[in-house]
Design a protein around this motif. Structure first.
Motif, PDB file in Angstrom:
ATOM      1  N   LYS A 233     -16.775-118.680 -17.803  1.00 41.62           N
ATOM      2  CA  LYS A 233     -16.853-118.910 -16.350  1.00 41.62           C
ATOM      3  C   LYS A 233     -16.761-117.607 -15.572  1.00 41.62           C
ATOM      4  N   ALA A 234     -15.808-116.760 -15.939  1.00 38.99           N
ATOM      5  CA  ALA A 234     -15.569-115.533 -15.172  1.00 38.99           C
ATOM      6  C   ALA A 234     -16.763-114.596 -15.201  1.00 38.99           C
ATOM      7  N   TYR A 235     -17.398-114.455 -16.359  1.00 38.26           N
ATOM      8  CA  TYR A 235     -18.494-113.494 -16.452  1.00 38.26           C
ATOM      9  C   TYR A 235     -19.867-114.152 -16.373  1.00 38.26           C
ATOM     10  N   TYR A 236     -20.130-115.070 -17.275  1.00 38.43           N
ATOM     11  CA  TYR A 236     -21.489-115.602 -17.357  1.00 38.43           C
ATOM     12  C   TYR A 236     -21.827-116.574 -16.233  1.00 38.43           C
ATOM     13  N   GLN A 237     -20.837-117.336 -15.764  1.00 36.93           N
ATOM     14  CA  GLN A 237     -21.111-118.224 -14.631  1.00 36.93           C
ATOM     15  C   GLN A 237     -20.995-117.487 -13.296  1.00 36.93           C
ATOM     16  N   ASP A 238     -19.808-116.936 -13.036  1.00 30.45           N
ATOM     17  CA  ASP A 238     -19.548-116.360 -11.715  1.00 30.45           C
ATOM     18  C   ASP A 238     -20.314-115.063 -11.469  1.00 30.45           C
ATOM     19  N   SER A 239     -20.472-114.245 -12.515  1.00 25.15           N
ATOM     20  CA  SER A 239     -21.129-112.952 -12.333  1.00 25.15           C
ATOM     21  C   SER A 239     -22.618-113.009 -12.660  1.00 25.15           C
ATOM     22  N   GLN A 240     -22.958-113.630 -13.789  1.00 28.02           N
ATOM     23  CA  GLN A 240     -24.349-113.663 -14.232  1.00 28.02           C
ATOM     24  C   GLN A 240     -25.101-114.906 -13.756  1.00 28.02           C
ATOM     25  N   LYS A 241     -24.377-115.823 -13.137  1.00 24.69           N
ATOM     26  CA  LYS A 241     -24.976-117.000 -12.490  1.00 24.69           C
ATOM     27  C   LYS A 241     -25.644-117.974 -13.461  1.00 24.69           C
ATOM     28  N   LEU A 242     -25.134-118.055 -14.697  1.00 25.84           N
ATOM     29  CA  LEU A 242     -25.598-119.090 -15.608  1.00 25.84           C
ATOM     30  C   LEU A 242     -24.887-120.394 -15.284  1.00 25.84           C
ATOM     31  N   ASN A 243     -25.483-121.511 -15.693  1.00 21.63           N
ATOM     32  CA  ASN A 243     -24.758-122.770 -15.521  1.00 21.63           C
ATOM     33  C   ASN A 243     -23.689-122.879 -16.598  1.00 21.63           C
ATOM     34  N   GLU A 244     -22.801-123.854 -16.461  1.00 21.82           N
ATOM     35  CA  GLU A 244     -21.644-123.954 -17.346  1.00 21.82           C
ATOM     36  C   GLU A 244     -22.049-124.097 -18.811  1.00 21.82           C
ATOM     37  N   ALA A 245     -23.020-124.950 -19.091  1.00 21.46           N
ATOM     38  CA  ALA A 245     -23.424-125.184 -20.481  1.00 21.46           C
ATOM     39  C   ALA A 245     -24.010-123.921 -21.105  1.00 21.46           C
ATOM     40  N   ASP A 246     -24.886-123.245 -20.363  1.00 17.32           N
ATOM     41  CA  ASP A 246     -25.504-122.028 -20.895  1.00 17.32           C
ATOM     42  C   ASP A 246     -24.472-120.917 -21.072  1.00 17.32           C
ATOM     43  N   ALA A 247     -23.521-120.825 -20.142  1.00 15.39           N
ATOM     44  CA  ALA A 247     -22.486-119.795 -20.235  1.00 15.39           C
ATOM     45  C   ALA A 247     -21.648-119.979 -21.494  1.00 15.39           C
ATOM     46  N   LYS A 248     -21.252-121.216 -21.758  1.00 15.94           N
ATOM     47  CA  LYS A 248     -20.455-121.492 -22.963  1.00 15.94           C
ATOM     48  C   LYS A 248     -21.277-121.253 -24.225  1.00 15.94           C
ATOM     49  N   ALA A 249     -22.563-121.561 -24.168  1.00 15.42           N
ATOM     50  CA  ALA A 249     -23.427-121.348 -25.332  1.00 15.42           C
ATOM     51  C   ALA A 249     -23.556-119.867 -25.654  1.00 15.42           C
ATOM     52  N   VAL A 250     -23.674-119.032 -24.619  1.00 18.75           N
ATOM     53  CA  VAL A 250     -23.794-117.587 -24.832  1.00 18.75           C
ATOM     54  C   VAL A 250     -22.540-117.039 -25.495  1.00 18.75           C
ATOM     55  N   VAL A 251     -21.373-117.466 -25.028  1.00 17.66           N
ATOM     56  CA  VAL A 251     -20.120-116.995 -25.622  1.00 17.66           C
ATOM     57  C   VAL A 251     -20.052-117.380 -27.094  1.00 17.66           C
ATOM     58  N   GLU A 252     -20.495-118.582 -27.410  1.00 19.86           N
ATOM     59  CA  GLU A 252     -20.481-119.031 -28.805  1.00 19.86           C
ATOM     60  C   GLU A 252     -21.464-118.227 -29.653  1.00 19.86           C
TER      61      GLU A 252
END
Length: 355
Positions: free
Chosen positions: A274-293
């Motif tokens: 959430k902190a980086y991929y959602q709030d900073s990179q503007k990905l949606n929640e599902a995509d942000a979690k997928a990137v971290v994985e």
């Protein structure tokens, strides 16, 4: 004949003295710290670091570690910069002290006359299962293995990690540059994805996290794994920054807190997403979690020995393939920070092949 009067001499001396006094009253010169000296323990008032480290910046804010940094007396001036070309340009303009990069930029900084030192090393746990890059293959192009690269047009950027990866891939496949067509193309934004989609190139290294989007956007697009470890991740700084006693003291603190930040992200993947991929990179929640994985957990090596060995192998390959001078990479690392990292990570350091 020119006659210099006593009055004129006194006027010049007065000007010189006034300039000297003004200089003394202005900004004081930095205290130089020898590279062989111990890192200072105390951060002096006003110590400031100009850092391009966007991911860590987001983690510090989410974890509360930013308060620990400020409580230690470290002031940070954040720059939205990461990667080799941007950071080297900022270094040359004296607009930046440190930046997060892979390991290739430190080589090209040296080859182009910018003196830097690596002060932080991290790795990916299970790096072959969580590669940074995969080889994207253009729609309709048949590449099922590295051997199929022969004769293909491959996107290539000599001064970036992607360029070094291409050379390492060719080496692994038993191919030379003459066996393929290297297409000079800097990797910025989605330039490689676009080049693949429009068939300007047949193959290009693209971020593993972008493969799903690439294959969905261009029907018939595929990808293959390189089978090569590509997880080098560093923070490198201008040598003048680590030779500045005030900045060196601040960096010692920053390296320790950066270590905590990476381990916090491992333990809090959803908050990190959430902190980086959602709030900073503007990905949606599902995509942000997928990137971290996809990216996997990060590790702090107990020693930098293996990382330095891999960097030397890469430097030797690039020197041969790109006609650079031979380079001793031990001159590019500041191992005083090695123990700072390891001590902070404690029993969570990684050892052996994992490092």
């Amino acid at each position: 004949m020119i006659t210099i009067t006593r009055k004129a001499v006194l006027a010049v001396l007065a000007t010189v003295l006034a300039t000297g006094v003004a200089a003394c009253g202005g900004e004081e010169a930095a205290t130089k710290l020898e590279l062989s000296a111990a890192l200072p323990d105390k951060v002096p008032s006003g110590a400031t670091l100009r850092i391009g480290d966007p991911q860590i910046q987001a983690i510090l804010g989410a974890s509360g570690l930013d308060k620990e940094l400020s409580d230690a007396g470290v002031t940070t001036e954040w720059a939205n910069i990461s990667g080799g070309p941007q950071s080297i340009q900022a270094f040359r303009a004296d607009k930046l002290d440190c930046s997060s990069v892979a390991d290739i930029p430190s080589l090209f900084a040296a080859w182009t006359g910018t003196s830097t030192k690596i002060v932080f090393q991290s790795v990916t746990l299970d790096p072959l299962d969580h590669p940074i890059y995969k080889l994207g293959v253009a729609p309709g192009v048949n590449v099922a293995s590295l051997a199929d690269l022969r004769g293909k047009k491959i996107a290539y950027s000599a001064g970036q990690a992607q360029g070094a990866l291409v050379l390492r891939v060719l080496q692994k496949a038993g191919l030379s540059q003459k066996d393929v067509q290297l297409i000079e193309l800097t990797s910025t934004g989605d330039s490689y994805v676009t080049a693949l989609g429009t068939k300007a190139v047949d193959v290009a290294p693209i971020g593993a996290q972008n493969i799903k989007l690439y294959e969905a956007k261009y029907p018939g697009a595929t990808s293959i794994n390189t089978g090569i470890r590509d997880d080098a991740s560093t923070l490198y700084c201008l040598t003048t920054a680590v030779e500045d006693a005030d900045k060196a003291a601040a960096l010692k603190v920053y390296v320790a807190i950066r270590t905590k930040a990476l381990l916090w992200a491992n333990d809090h993947p959803d908050e990190f997403a959430k902190a980086y991929y959602q709030d900073s990179q503007k990905l949606n929640e599902a995509d942000a979690k997928a990137v971290v994985e996809i990216n996997g957990d990060k590790g702090i090596p107990a020693t930098w020995d293996n990382a330095i060995k891999r960097l030397q192998e890469t430097a030797d390959l690039l020197a041969t393939e790109q006609k650079h001078d031979k380079l001793d990479v031990t001159t590019l690392v500041d191992r005083r920070f090695e123990k700072v990292q390891a001590d902070t990570a404690g029993d969570r350091v990684v050892t052996g092949d994992a490092s």
